[in-house]
Design a protein around this motif. Structure first.
Motif, PDB file in Angstrom:
ATOM      1  N   THR A 184      87.866 -28.024 -28.519  1.00  0.00           N
ATOM      2  CA  THR A 184      88.856 -27.203 -29.215  1.00  0.00           C
ATOM      3  C   THR A 184      88.950 -25.815 -28.612  1.00  0.00           C
ATOM      4  OG1 THR A 184      88.391 -28.444 -31.242  1.00  0.00           O
ATOM      5  CG2 THR A 184      89.613 -26.391 -31.479  1.00  0.00           C
ATOM      6  N   ALA A 185      87.824 -25.250 -28.199  1.00  0.00           N
ATOM      7  CA  ALA A 185      87.853 -23.935 -27.561  1.00  0.00           C
ATOM      8  C   ALA A 185      88.702 -23.963 -26.294  1.00  0.00           C
ATOM      9  CB  ALA A 185      86.436 -23.470 -27.239  1.00  0.00           C
ATOM     10  N   ASN A 186      88.529 -24.994 -25.480  1.00  0.00           N
ATOM     11  CA  ASN A 186      89.329 -25.100 -24.264  1.00  0.00           C
ATOM     12  C   ASN A 186      90.794 -25.328 -24.578  1.00  0.00           C
ATOM     13  OD1 ASN A 186      87.620 -25.040 -21.674  1.00  0.00           O
ATOM     14  ND2 ASN A 186      86.392 -26.300 -23.044  1.00  0.00           N
ATOM     15  N   MET A 187      91.069 -26.097 -25.625  1.00  0.00           N
ATOM     16  CA  MET A 187      92.453 -26.360 -25.999  1.00  0.00           C
ATOM     17  C   MET A 187      93.128 -25.096 -26.530  1.00  0.00           C
ATOM     18  SD  MET A 187      94.585 -28.834 -25.881  1.00  0.00           S
ATOM     19  CE  MET A 187      96.335 -28.580 -26.251  1.00  0.00           C
ATOM     20  N   ILE A 188      92.398 -24.266 -27.256  1.00  0.00           N
ATOM     21  CA  ILE A 188      92.974 -23.014 -27.757  1.00  0.00           C
ATOM     22  C   ILE A 188      93.386 -22.123 -26.594  1.00  0.00           C
ATOM     23  CG2 ILE A 188      92.427 -20.840 -28.933  1.00  0.00           C
ATOM     24  CD1 ILE A 188      90.685 -22.475 -30.876  1.00  0.00           C
ATOM     25  N   ALA A 189      92.484 -21.926 -25.648  1.00  0.00           N
ATOM     26  CA  ALA A 189      92.770 -21.016 -24.537  1.00  0.00           C
ATOM     27  C   ALA A 189      93.846 -21.577 -23.620  1.00  0.00           C
ATOM     28  CB  ALA A 189      91.494 -20.743 -23.748  1.00  0.00           C
ATOM     29  N   LEU A 190      93.728 -22.851 -23.231  1.00  0.00           N
ATOM     30  CA  LEU A 190      94.688 -23.429 -22.307  1.00  0.00           C
ATOM     31  C   LEU A 190      96.063 -23.562 -22.964  1.00  0.00           C
ATOM     32  CD1 LEU A 190      94.765 -24.495 -19.389  1.00  0.00           C
ATOM     33  CD2 LEU A 190      94.424 -26.790 -20.311  1.00  0.00           C
ATOM     34  N   GLY A 191      96.092 -23.924 -24.242  1.00  0.00           N
ATOM     35  CA  GLY A 191      97.358 -24.019 -24.955  1.00  0.00           C
ATOM     36  C   GLY A 191      98.043 -22.678 -25.086  1.00  0.00           C
ATOM     37  N   THR A 192      97.269 -21.632 -25.346  1.00  0.00           N
ATOM     38  CA  THR A 192      97.849 -20.291 -25.424  1.00  0.00           C
ATOM     39  C   THR A 192      98.433 -19.879 -24.083  1.00  0.00           C
ATOM     40  OG1 THR A 192      96.287 -19.649 -27.165  1.00  0.00           O
ATOM     41  CG2 THR A 192      97.350 -17.873 -25.936  1.00  0.00           C
ATOM     42  N   LEU A 193      97.716 -20.175 -23.005  1.00  0.00           N
ATOM     43  CA  LEU A 193      98.227 -19.856 -21.677  1.00  0.00           C
ATOM     44  C   LEU A 193      99.520 -20.619 -21.390  1.00  0.00           C
ATOM     45  CD1 LEU A 193      97.975 -18.501 -18.910  1.00  0.00           C
ATOM     46  CD2 LEU A 193      96.425 -20.351 -18.223  1.00  0.00           C
ATOM     47  N   ALA A 194      99.559 -21.895 -21.752  1.00  0.00           N
ATOM     48  CA  ALA A 194     100.777 -22.678 -21.533  1.00  0.00           C
ATOM     49  C   ALA A 194     101.952 -22.093 -22.306  1.00  0.00           C
ATOM     50  CB  ALA A 194     100.545 -24.131 -21.942  1.00  0.00           C
ATOM     51  N   LEU A 195     101.725 -21.648 -23.526  1.00  0.00           N
ATOM     52  CA  LEU A 195     102.799 -21.037 -24.315  1.00  0.00           C
ATOM     53  C   LEU A 195     103.246 -19.712 -23.705  1.00  0.00           C
ATOM     54  CD1 LEU A 195     101.463 -21.828 -27.896  1.00  0.00           C
ATOM     55  CD2 LEU A 195     103.564 -22.740 -26.868  1.00  0.00           C
ATOM     56  N   LEU A 196     102.302 -18.931 -23.216  1.00  0.00           N
ATOM     57  CA  LEU A 196     102.673 -17.663 -22.582  1.00  0.00           C
ATOM     58  C   LEU A 196     103.510 -17.898 -21.328  1.00  0.00           C
ATOM     59  CD1 LEU A 196      99.328 -15.657 -22.894  1.00  0.00           C
ATOM     60  CD2 LEU A 196     101.444 -15.294 -24.190  1.00  0.00           C
ATOM     61  N   GLU A 197     103.251 -19.006 -20.643  1.00  0.00           N
ATOM     62  CA  GLU A 197     104.017 -19.334 -19.439  1.00  0.00           C
ATOM     63  C   GLU A 197     105.328 -20.056 -19.767  1.00  0.00           C
ATOM     64  OE1 GLU A 197     103.260 -18.565 -16.018  1.00  0.00           O
ATOM     65  OE2 GLU A 197     102.213 -17.122 -17.314  1.00  0.00           O
ATOM     66  N   HIS A 198     105.548 -20.370 -21.030  1.00  0.00           N
ATOM     67  CA  HIS A 198     106.806 -20.979 -21.487  1.00  0.00           C
ATOM     68  C   HIS A 198     107.315 -20.163 -22.683  1.00  0.00           C
ATOM     69  CE1 HIS A 198     104.822 -24.270 -19.288  1.00  0.00           C
ATOM     70  NE2 HIS A 198     106.032 -24.747 -19.081  1.00  0.00           N
ATOM     71  N   PRO A 199     107.818 -18.965 -22.428  1.00  0.00           N
ATOM     72  CA  PRO A 199     108.167 -18.048 -23.523  1.00  0.00           C
ATOM     73  C   PRO A 199     109.208 -18.602 -24.485  1.00  0.00           C
ATOM     74  CG  PRO A 199     108.973 -17.239 -21.395  1.00  0.00           C
ATOM     75  CD  PRO A 199     108.047 -18.365 -21.112  1.00  0.00           C
ATOM     76  N   ASP A 200     110.082 -19.498 -24.025  1.00  0.00           N
ATOM     77  CA  ASP A 200     111.055 -20.087 -24.946  1.00  0.00           C
ATOM     78  C   ASP A 200     110.358 -20.941 -25.992  1.00  0.00           C
ATOM     79  OD1 ASP A 200     110.302 -21.845 -22.855  1.00  0.00           O
ATOM     80  OD2 ASP A 200     112.061 -23.108 -23.228  1.00  0.00           O
ATOM     81  N   GLN A 201     109.319 -21.658 -25.584  1.00  0.00           N
ATOM     82  CA  GLN A 201     108.558 -22.477 -26.526  1.00  0.00           C
ATOM     83  C   GLN A 201     107.717 -21.609 -27.454  1.00  0.00           C
ATOM     84  OE1 GLN A 201     109.045 -26.055 -26.445  1.00  0.00           O
ATOM     85  NE2 GLN A 201     110.704 -25.104 -25.271  1.00  0.00           N
ATOM     86  N   LEU A 202     107.150 -20.549 -26.909  1.00  0.00           N
ATOM     87  CA  LEU A 202     106.387 -19.615 -27.734  1.00  0.00           C
ATOM     88  C   LEU A 202     107.274 -18.975 -28.792  1.00  0.00           C
ATOM     89  CD1 LEU A 202     103.762 -18.121 -28.353  1.00  0.00           C
ATOM     90  CD2 LEU A 202     104.336 -16.496 -26.541  1.00  0.00           C
ATOM     91  N   ALA A 203     108.516 -18.649 -28.423  1.00  0.00           N
ATOM     92  CA  ALA A 203     109.448 -18.042 -29.380  1.00  0.00           C
ATOM     93  C   ALA A 203     109.774 -19.010 -30.511  1.00  0.00           C
ATOM     94  CB  ALA A 203     110.720 -17.618 -28.659  1.00  0.00           C
ATOM     95  N   LEU A 204     109.947 -20.284 -30.193  1.00  0.00           N
ATOM     96  CA  LEU A 204     110.208 -21.275 -31.240  1.00  0.00           C
ATOM     97  C   LEU A 204     109.061 -21.328 -32.240  1.00  0.00           C
ATOM     98  CD1 LEU A 204     111.638 -24.248 -29.122  1.00  0.00           C
ATOM     99  CD2 LEU A 204     112.904 -22.862 -30.777  1.00  0.00           C
ATOM    100  N   LEU A 205     107.846 -21.263 -31.730  1.00  0.00           N
ATOM    101  CA  LEU A 205     106.679 -21.312 -32.598  1.00  0.00           C
ATOM    102  C   LEU A 205     106.544 -20.027 -33.403  1.00  0.00           C
ATOM    103  CD1 LEU A 205     104.182 -22.986 -33.375  1.00  0.00           C
ATOM    104  CD2 LEU A 205     102.983 -21.924 -31.458  1.00  0.00           C
ATOM    105  N   ARG A 206     106.823 -18.907 -32.766  1.00  0.00           N
ATOM    106  CA  ARG A 206     106.692 -17.609 -33.434  1.00  0.00           C
ATOM    107  C   ARG A 206     107.711 -17.434 -34.565  1.00  0.00           C
ATOM    108  NH1 ARG A 206     107.723 -14.435 -29.215  1.00  0.00           N
ATOM    109  NH2 ARG A 206     109.933 -14.367 -29.760  1.00  0.00           N
TER     110      ARG A 206
END
Length: 404
Positions: A245-267
């Motif tokens: 879960t720790a790895n998924m939190i960090a890697l998932g956050t990085l993936a969202l930061l690199e896909h700002p349109d997807q991050l905006a949908l979640l935000r």
């Protein structure tokens, strides 16, 4: 890019990811999948197990009782050298009926209703850690300050393990998932963790609590479990409960930061269904168990035009299975609105991850809260400088410098 091949023309595994696409499976796996659902790969020890690259075939074989998860069986495609006494940790490396007997002992605490009841407590943990981040200096390493503490605190509370010991169990866990650790180092780390959990089981016998370890300790009194089985199960739950879960939190956050349109949908959403969908898609897209699910045939199996002989190894590469275009259209695109629920990030069959309800709930709380409480979150370094965990069985990042 074609996979590296050995002297007999069989590609070597594991394969390197493309530097420009660190979220994607290795190009060599795409090439193998294009050719066939089953093909041969060569491991570190010269063995040539079957590589299974397509989603339907992976699910079929993971659910087949003629394949074994036991690394002690001849032909098992071990990812690393193992010592004779090193069979991993806990019931995940056992077959039924022993696997089912031990798994039943810890199923109830991971029931969906019980996990949902934990959500407010997890939310408080996440909010407190974000409060600490927001009031402290920046930039911060999100792995050290957030991604690792969240699941460690949660699993410690569930198990009844003192969080004050987190440095000890986190450091030893790293040896267990490292590709580069020597067999003796892994065995020593496993022994240290087993001794630690055995001591805690003893303490629970003397002073019971309202936690999972107490439940395991009570079962030793009625001879349902041996003391060693209780400690080994504790090791499995402690390591798996925080490392993945720790790895998924960090890697998932990085993936969202690199896909700002997807991050905006979640935000911008208040719909829990969108948040749940985002978690499933990130699990599919990232597939952090990137060395595959390993099995060995215990009987001859006629499958997809091939004969898998008894004693031959099987590797279900779930990262490429989760990018199968027959199941997930445009699979290399991150789309949090996609219905990704058929992914195999948690495996499939009787060995499907026991802790998946807990992981899902934690990730739902984490991603939504991060996106909404720190809307300007961004990388504090260049993407190319992020150190990915190519050296570990569980994929992620060693560090994630962020600011806001």
């Amino acid at each position: 890019m074609t996979p590296t091949v050995g002297s007999a023309g069989v590609p070597e595994y594991p394969m390197a990811r493309a530097a420009r696409c660190p979220f994607d499976p290795p190009p060599g796996l795409y090439a193998l999948r294009q050719e066939s659902a089953l093909s041969r790969v060569r491991l570190w020890d010269g063995s040539t197990p079957w590589m299974v690259t397509r989603h339907a075939e992976q699910r079929a074989l993971l659910g087949d009782p003629r394949v074994s998860a036991d690394p002690r069986r001849p032909g098992y495609p071990s990812a690393v050298p193992i010592t004779p006494s090193d069979s991993g940790a806990g019931f995940v490396v056992l077959d039924d009926p022993e696997h089912a007997r031990l798994r039943r002992m810890v199923t109830a605490p991971f029931a969906i209703k019980r996990i949902d009841a934990m959500r407010p407590a997890v939310q408080r943990i996440v909010d407190r850690l974000i409060d600490d981040m927001l009031t402290g200096p920046k930039p911060v390493d999100l792995v050290e300050t957030f991604a690792l503490p969240v699941p460690s605190l949660v699993i410690c509370d569930l198990l009844g393990v003192p969080y004050a010991d987190h440095d000890f169990f986190q450091q030893n866990s790293k040896f267990l998932v490292s590709r580069d650790a020597a067999p003796e180092e892994r065995q020593a780390a496993l022994s240290r963790l087993a001794d630690y959990l055995d001591r805690l089981v003893g303490e629970k016998l003397e002073t019971p609590g309202d936690d999972l370890l107490t439940g395991l300790a009570e079962r030793t009194k009625s001879d349902e479990l041996t003391r060693k089985e209780a400690a080994t199960t504790g090791v499995l739950l402690l390591v798996a409960g925080h490392e993945t879960t720790a790895n998924m939190i960090a890697l998932g956050t990085l993936a969202l930061l690199e896909h700002p349109d997807q991050l905006a949908l979640l935000r911008d959403t208040d719909d829990p269904r969108v948040v749940a969908s985002a978690v499933e898609e990130l699990l599919r897209y990232l597939s952090i168990i990137h060395d595959g699910r390993r099995r060995v045939a215990v009987e001859d199996i006629e499958f997809d035009g091939h004969t898998i002989r008894a004693g031959e190894g099987l590797i279900m590469a779930n990262n490429i299975g989760n990018r199968d275009p027959d199941v997930f259209p445009d699979p290399d695109r991150l789309d949090i609105r996609r219905d990704a629920r058929r992914h195999v990030a948690f495996g499939f069959g009787v060995h499907q991850c026991l802790g998946q309800p807990l992981a899902r709930m934690e990730l739902q709380v984490v991603y939504r809260t991060l996106a909404q409480r720190i809307p300007t979150l961004r990388l504090a370094t260049e993407f190319e400088k992020i150190p990915f965990k190519h050296d570990a069985a569980v994929y992620g990042v060693h560090e994630l410098p962020v600011t806001w």
